[in-house]
Every structure is written in structure tokens, then in C-alpha cells.
Design a protein around this motif. Structure first.
Motif, mmCIF file in Angstrom:
data_model
loop_
_atom_site.group_PDB
_atom_site.id
_atom_site.type_symbol
_atom_site.label_atom_id
_atom_site.label_comp_id
_atom_site.label_asym_id
_atom_site.label_seq_id
_atom_site.Cartn_x
_atom_site.Cartn_y
_atom_site.Cartn_z
ATOM 1 N N THR A 132 38.202 2.213 31.207
ATOM 2 C CA THR A 132 37.323 3.398 31.267
ATOM 3 C C THR A 132 36.337 3.312 32.339
ATOM 4 O OG1 THR A 132 37.616 3.675 28.616
ATOM 5 C CG2 THR A 132 35.724 4.744 29.974
ATOM 6 N N SER A 133 36.107 3.831 33.345
ATOM 7 C CA SER A 133 35.074 3.652 34.320
ATOM 8 C C SER A 133 33.752 4.677 33.711
ATOM 9 C CB SER A 133 35.693 4.544 35.572
ATOM 10 O OG SER A 133 35.686 5.901 35.466
ATOM 11 N N ILE A 134 32.719 3.946 34.345
ATOM 12 C CA ILE A 134 31.448 4.673 33.789
ATOM 13 C C ILE A 134 31.094 5.826 34.410
ATOM 14 C CG2 ILE A 134 29.101 4.390 34.710
ATOM 15 C CD1 ILE A 134 29.144 1.485 34.426
ATOM 16 N N ASP B 3 31.094 11.592 32.851
ATOM 17 C CA ASP B 3 31.646 12.970 33.099
ATOM 18 C C ASP B 3 32.233 13.565 31.755
ATOM 19 O OD1 ASP B 3 31.434 12.949 36.010
ATOM 20 O OD2 ASP B 3 33.351 12.436 36.449
ATOM 21 N N THR B 4 32.577 12.795 30.803
ATOM 22 C CA THR B 4 33.124 13.208 29.782
ATOM 23 C C THR B 4 31.798 13.646 28.715
ATOM 24 O OG1 THR B 4 34.857 11.557 29.328
ATOM 25 C CG2 THR B 4 33.824 12.516 27.557
ATOM 26 N N ALA B 5 30.550 13.001 28.859
ATOM 27 C CA ALA B 5 29.464 13.318 28.463
ATOM 28 C C ALA B 5 28.846 14.585 28.838
ATOM 29 C CB ALA B 5 28.248 12.322 28.465
ATOM 30 N N HIS C 252 17.478 19.111 27.117
ATOM 31 C CA HIS C 252 17.911 18.028 27.974
ATOM 32 C C HIS C 252 19.348 17.608 27.866
ATOM 33 C CE1 HIS C 252 16.963 16.770 23.724
ATOM 34 N NE2 HIS C 252 17.560 15.519 24.034
ATOM 35 N N ASN C 253 20.240 17.955 26.991
ATOM 36 C CA ASN C 253 21.553 17.527 27.009
ATOM 37 C C ASN C 253 22.287 18.472 28.246
ATOM 38 O OD1 ASN C 253 20.788 20.006 25.364
ATOM 39 N ND2 ASN C 253 22.941 20.430 24.954
ATOM 40 N N TYR C 254 21.721 19.165 28.913
ATOM 41 C CA TYR C 254 22.357 19.966 29.911
ATOM 42 C C TYR C 254 22.191 19.328 31.310
ATOM 43 C CZ TYR C 254 23.142 24.190 26.753
ATOM 44 O OH TYR C 254 23.745 24.690 26.128
ATOM 45 N N PHE C 255 21.293 18.198 31.574
ATOM 46 C CA PHE C 255 20.918 17.707 32.747
ATOM 47 C C PHE C 255 21.677 16.514 33.090
ATOM 48 C CE2 PHE C 255 17.606 20.794 31.748
ATOM 49 C CZ PHE C 255 17.311 21.388 32.978
ATOM 50 N N GLY C 256 22.826 16.137 32.177
ATOM 51 C CA GLY C 256 23.569 15.082 32.673
ATOM 52 C C GLY C 256 22.910 13.686 32.076
ATOM 53 N N PHE D 191 40.176 20.648 24.765
ATOM 54 C CA PHE D 191 41.450 20.190 25.339
ATOM 55 C C PHE D 191 41.474 20.406 26.757
ATOM 56 C CE2 PHE D 191 46.014 20.537 26.059
ATOM 57 C CZ PHE D 191 46.330 19.799 25.538
ATOM 58 N N TYR D 192 41.101 21.539 27.231
ATOM 59 C CA TYR D 192 41.341 22.106 28.512
ATOM 60 C C TYR D 192 40.626 21.071 29.622
ATOM 61 C CZ TYR D 192 41.240 24.685 33.169
ATOM 62 O OH TYR D 192 41.311 25.005 34.375
ATOM 63 N N VAL D 193 39.161 21.080 29.094
ATOM 64 C CA VAL D 193 38.267 20.419 30.120
ATOM 65 C C VAL D 193 38.650 18.695 30.169
ATOM 66 C CG1 VAL D 193 35.996 19.559 30.398
ATOM 67 C CG2 VAL D 193 36.431 21.768 29.939
ATOM 68 N N THR D 194 39.227 18.256 29.016
ATOM 69 C CA THR D 194 39.341 16.897 28.944
ATOM 70 C C THR D 194 40.693 16.452 29.796
ATOM 71 O OG1 THR D 194 38.449 16.706 26.822
ATOM 72 C CG2 THR D 194 40.168 14.923 27.358
ATOM 73 N N TYR D 195 41.663 17.600 29.634
ATOM 74 C CA TYR D 195 42.836 17.278 30.333
ATOM 75 C C TYR D 195 42.898 17.638 31.909
ATOM 76 C CZ TYR D 195 47.737 18.158 31.967
ATOM 77 O OH TYR D 195 49.011 17.926 32.484
#
Length: 609
Positions: free
Chosen positions: A403-405, A410-412, A331-335, A387-391
Motif C-alpha cells: 500500500t502506498s501513502i 487518495d482513498t481517504a 475539515h473532512n473535505y480538505f484532504g 464501488f465505482y470510485v474505488t475501482y
């Protein structure tokens, strides 16, 4: 109906913008010709003329310094639409959501013309409620029957157990008496790493505080602007650094898995992977299944309130469609938006990492040098990915002002819920478990090495925890470099001190107050209910959010140290542990032991032949 509808209050510039009216009066309205009251919670988004500094300043106060930024279209069931105003309207039940929207739009337009203020409206049919008649679905009845059956089994098992009446071990596994004794036993299991229980307890408490910090943003406080200003102090890093507190659990999982696997490899020469996977499923599924069933088919019927459809019914509807993902641990792959019981994403991550752990442990055990190099490379790649994805995607694991919802989701979705991004601390745990299994019990560090280790780990810990506190200030401007460094390295720094404590305590190199504190026997009990605490806290928080009917006055200690809520989490965790967790662990141990005995008997017979 007019009396139950929200009115313009005092204290708007103090953040008193969310008005729930009188929920119970509205749904209780009954008039002639079958007229019935309908409570609708409308969403209003205020936009001001950006060329007007005076309006911009007032807008900032109305929205309490934008602790969260949200759009009216954002899903609000997991993270509150902080920038959206909630406004109650009581209408006849025959009105549709569109009727309510049109009527409210007409009323508002008379007061906003030529003011530089533009209001966008949204009224969801799901947020329009009438007085319900209690009609239980077949699934709800079946679920209730299941819980009653399990409860009766615990009592019958306890009766047979107490009076020593011969009974099947399957029945006695549910014995309430036996399971209470197990729960509160202070006897350490063989090979127990004592300090890990204290580490788990500390991070569980911090996680409860952090999750509570998120839940309070759903509540319509009269002094919400003061609340936002108060939460801009540096020490509120405790609530903002929520992502850190799950990393030690992943690290501990890698540590304990490796510690157990290496012990079995030495004793038997094999892991018995099927046995391990089956044991894992029997450990996790029954308790998780009980929670999913309760939140999906029972919880929606046991309360009501202005936000009840948003934070309770909506979750239940998602679970009705996607529950199967939870039991496949994918379930962690479905957002986050479409995840049943979003807070259980950690169970999916941990299970997926456990599934590949035999490969990593076997490689490290059979080819230590090659295994060390390979695992270090994987851990490095995982760190670089974070690091790469966050940046590159402007993510942030640390909750800052503004911080926007969308950014949180997206971070999650792109980092936090992906096992590939959590591998670093898991592999660190694997190395630690391997070291603890191989290091001699009489191994002693020099005084210099001991103090150096404590100093370095403490600095790493404080840097991970206190270092980003400036990101919680009111005037902080988002910087992707800050966010990327935090996401990449904070988990390592946070876990480092806990690993050092575990190694020092287990090898007897340190007997100071800190290792003694973490090794306190009482933490054995908290470890046994930790899974229940993890599963039940958010449903309890959302139950209380959904039930909230009026604006409250924010006082930090009264809100955060809610004794009723804490006791409720503690008791429900114990109940869940006694009814499902411990009984099914007993069943697991009995069935696997029976299978092992059967295998031994078969081997003996074949040898005799």
C-alpha cells in the motif's frame, strides 16, 4: 557531535535501517565561541538497479517487504514513510539543512559508486533541532489559563455541591463530585437500548488496536523485517480493517437520531430542529475545542525527540492555520494532508449526516412507503459510488503489503471522508431506529426466523471481517475489483450483526449470552468516555512516537498491549470527559430546560389573557 551521529549498524537486512543516533547528546553539545549542537534527521531513499535480482532481494529485506510504499516527497506526519530511511546527523547549529544534505551526499557517494545503488537525500529545516529555551507564546499562556480556570471551576463547584452551599446551576454544572457520580452511574436512562453500549465498546477497542497498529510503523525496530513478516498472518486483519470499525458509529448515530426524533414527533408533533442543532453543537464543540487547543498550543512544549517536529509540531502548525474548519465541521473535505487533527474527520462526517437527518426521518415518518423507497435508492447510490470510485481510482480501504501513502491519502480524500460514501450504513441505522420505535414490545419471531436471522447476519459479519484476510499476505497483488467489493459491501456486512443484536435484545426475542454480554451495565461508563477515547488516542500515540529516541525490539504483545499507553488513554479520556464533556452537557440541559420552561410560561400567560 560525531559520537551522536548515526553509524552503520548490524542487522540492516533485519530492517534495522532507521538510525536516530543520540538525540539528547547532540542537542546538549556546547562548545567554545557559542558552538551548539544541532540534531538533523535526514531522509534517504534507496533505489537499486532493477536488472540485479540480488540487489532487489536485499532491497526488499532492507525495507521490510514494503509494508508501506512511500516516496521521499510524501508527507510523513500522518502515515510513516516506510520506504524511506531515517538517518541522524549531528552538526553545529550554524549549519543549514542544505549544508547537512551536501555533506551527507558527499560522504555517501564514496561508498555507493559502481554498486548499483542510488541514494536520494532530503533534509528538511523543520527536522533540524537545537536545544530549546522555553519561551511560551501568548496563545499558549492563554490556553493554559483556560484549562486552569476550568479545573478550578470543577473544584469550586464540587466544594459548593458537597457542602450544599446555594450556588448557580451554571457553577454546579462543573462540580467534579456531581460529574464523577454521573460518569460512574449504572442507572439506565429512560428508553435506553441496552446492547448499543456493548457494540460501541467493542468497536472502540478494535479502533484503538487498529490505530496503534498504524502508529507502530513510525518506530525504528531493530527487527522490523520480522515485524512485517509477523503482521502478514491472516489474523492481523484486526489491525488492517481499521475502516470497518468507524462504520458502526455512523450506523449508531443514524439509529439513535431516528429513535429520538420519532419519539419526539409522536409526543410533540414536531422536532424542534433549532433545539436539536444547538444541542448537538454544545455536545461536540467544547470537548473538541479543548483537544484542538491542547494539541496546538500546549503539546508541542511538553516533549522532544527525533520525530517530534514531524508528528507533533507539524500537526500543531497545521491546526494554527486550519482550526476553523474543524469548528465548522467541514475539515473532512480538505484532504488528509492538510487536516487539523486528522482523526477527527469522523466528527465532521457524523455532523453533516446529522444535519440532513431531519429531512430523512420526517420523510420516513410522514410517508413511510415513499420514504423507504427514497432512502433505499440513496443507500444504493452511496454503495455504487464506493464501488465505482474505488475501482476507477485504484483505491483501497484495506491495508495490504505494498500500500502506498499516496493510495491511502487518495482513498481517504475520494471516499472514506465523504459523507456521501458513508450514507449506506447511516440509512440502515435510520431504518433500524424507526423499527425499534414502532415494533411492539411483545413482538416475537418464530424459531425459524430467529435462527435464520442469526445465521445470515453471522455469515455477513464473518465475510466482511475474515473474507479479505488474504489481502494481508506478503505475496498479495493488488486487485481493484477486490478493493471495490470490500469498500462497497464490507460496511454493510460488519454492521448487520450488530443491528440484529440490538433488535433481538430490545424486543426480547433473544436472551442468550451474546445479547446479555453486550447489554452489561458496565458499558454505560465506557459509552460516556467513548468520545474522549476517540479524541485522545492519536495524540497519545504520536506523543510516544515523537519521544522515541532509540530502536526497539519488536515483540507483538509488548508493543500492542502497552499498559502505560492504555492507562494513559483511559485516564486522559476520563479527565477530558469530567472537565469538558459532562459539564457542558449539564449546561446544555440546564439552558435548554430553562428555555423550555420560559416558553411554557409564555404559553400559559397568553392562554390566561
Amino acid at each position: 557531535m560525531y559520537d551522536a551521529t548515526a553509524k552503520v549498524p548490524s542487522g540492516l537486512l533485519s530492517g534495522n535501517v532507521n538510525q536516530f543516533g543520540d538525540f539528547d547528546e547532540c542537542v546538549g553539545v556546547e562548545g567554545k565561541d557559542g558552538i551548539q549542537g544541532q540534531y538533523c534527521l535526514a531522509y534517504l531513499q534507496l533505489v537499486v538497479d532493477q536488472s540485479r535480482p540480488d540487489l532487489k532481494y536485499l532491497h526488499r529485506l532492507l525495507h521490510s517487504h514494503y509494508a508501506f510504499r512511500s516516496n521521499i516527497s510524501d508527507p510523513g506526519h500522518r502515515v510513516p514513510r516506510f520506504s524511506t530511511v531515517n538517518w541522524a546527523v549531528c552538526t553545529p547549529a550554524s549549519c543549514t539543512a542544505q549544508d547537512v544534505k551536501n555533506s551527507l551526499q558527499h560522504a555517501i557517494s564514496k561508498y555507493t559508486n559502481q554498486t548499483g545503488l542510488k541514494i536520494t537525500l532530503q533534509v528538511d529545516q523543520d527536522m533540524c533541532q537545537v536545544k530549546r529555551e522555553l519561551v511560551l507564546s501568548k496563545a499558549t499562556i492563554a490556553t493554559s489559563f483556560l484549562f486552569v480556570t476550568v479545573f478550578v471551576l470543577t473544584l469550586v463547584g464540587a466544594y459548593y455541591d458537597h457542602y450544599k452551599i446555594p450556588a448557580s446551576e451554571l457553577l454546579l454544572s462543573f462540580s467534579l463530585k456531581r460529574n464523577i457520580q454521573k460518569l460512574f452511574s449504572l442507572e439506565r436512562p429512560q428508553g435506553d437500548i441496552a446492547s448499543l453500549h456493548g457494540i460501541r465498546f467493542l468497536n472502540s477497542v478494535l479502533l484503538v488496536i487498529a490505530h496503534k497498529s498504524l502508529a507502530v510503523f513510525f518506530i525504528p525496530y531493530m527487527n522490523r523485517t520480522y515485524m512485517s513478516e509477523f503482521l502478514g498472518k491472516p489474523w492481523t486483519v484486526i489491525g488492517r480493517a481499521a475502516s470497518l470499525y468507524t462504520d458502526p458509529f455512523i450506523m449508531l448515530s443514524g439509529l439513535l437520531t431516528t429513535y429520538s426524533f420519532v419519539g419526539k414527533l409522536r409526543k410533540n408533533g414536531t422536532l424542534g430542529i433549532k433545539h436539536e442543532y444547538l444541542s448537538r453543537l454544545l455536545r461536540l464543540v467544547p470537548t473538541l475545542g479543548a483537544l484542538v487547543l491542547f494539541c496546538t498550543y500546549i503539546m508541542p512544549y511538553i516533549g522532544s525527540g527525533p520525530q517530534w517536529p514531524l508528528v507533533v509540531t507539524n500537526h500543531a502548525n497545521i491546526c494554527k492555520k486550519t482550526w476553523w474548519r474543524n469548528f465548522l465541521f467541514i475539515h473532512n473535505y480538505f484532504g488528509f494532508e492538510n487536516m487539523c487533527l486528522t482523526h477527527t474527520h469522523h466528527v465532521g462526517i457524523d455532523t453533516q449526516l446529522f444535519a440532513i437527518s431531519p429531512l430523512m426521518v420526517l420523510l420516513l415518518y410522514k410517508r413511510p412507503k415513499i420514504g423507504t423507497i427514497v432512502l433505499c435508492i440513496i443507500a444504493l447510490i452511496s454503495t455504487i459510488l464506493r464501488f465505482y470510485v474505488t475501482y476507477s481510482k485504484n483505491l483501497n480501504n484495506y491495508i495490504y503489503y505494498g500500500t502506498s501513502i499516496r493510495q491511502l491519502f487518495d482513498t481517504a480524500d475520494f471516499s472514506y471522508t465523504l459523507p456521501s460514501h458513508r450514507l449506506t450504513v447511516y440509512i440502515i441505522g435510520i431504518f433500524t431506529g424507526y423499527i425499534l420505535r414502532n415494533i411492539p414490545k411483545n413482538f416475537k419471531l418464530t424459531t425459524t426466523a430467529l435462527y435464520t436471522g442469526w445465521t445470515v447476519c453471522t455469515i455477513m459479519f464473518l465475510t466482511a471481517f475474515i473474507g479479505p484476510s488474504k489481502m494481508g499476505s506478503l505475496d498479495y497483488v493488488y486487485n481493484p475489483i477486490h478493493a471495490a467489493i470490500y469498500n462497497a459491501f464490507a460496511p454493510i456486512g460488519w454492521c448487520g450483526l450488530f443491528l440484529w443484536i440490538a433488535i433481538m435484545q430490545h424486543t426480547g426475542n433473544s436472551n442468550g449470552w451474546l445479547t446479555k454480554l453486550f447489554s452489561w451495565r458496565g458499558f454505560l461508563v465506557t459509552t460516556r468516555i467513548s468520545y474522549g477515547v476517540y479524541l485522545t488516542q492519536f495524540p497519545i500515540y504520536f506523543f510516544n512516537v515523537g519521544q522515541t529516541r532509540t530502536a526497539e525490539y519488536y515483540e507483538f504483545f509488548n508493543v500492542m498491549v502497552n499498559l502505560k499507553e492504555i492507562i494513559c488513554i483511559f485516564l486522559t479520556s476520563i479527565i477530558l470527559t469530567l472537565l469538558f464533556d459532562t459539564p457542558f452537557q449539564n449546561l446544555k440541559n440546564y439552558l435548554l430546560l430553562k428555555k423550555a420552561m420560559s416558553t411554557k410560561d409564555t404559553i400559559k400567560i397568553s392562554k390566561m389573557e
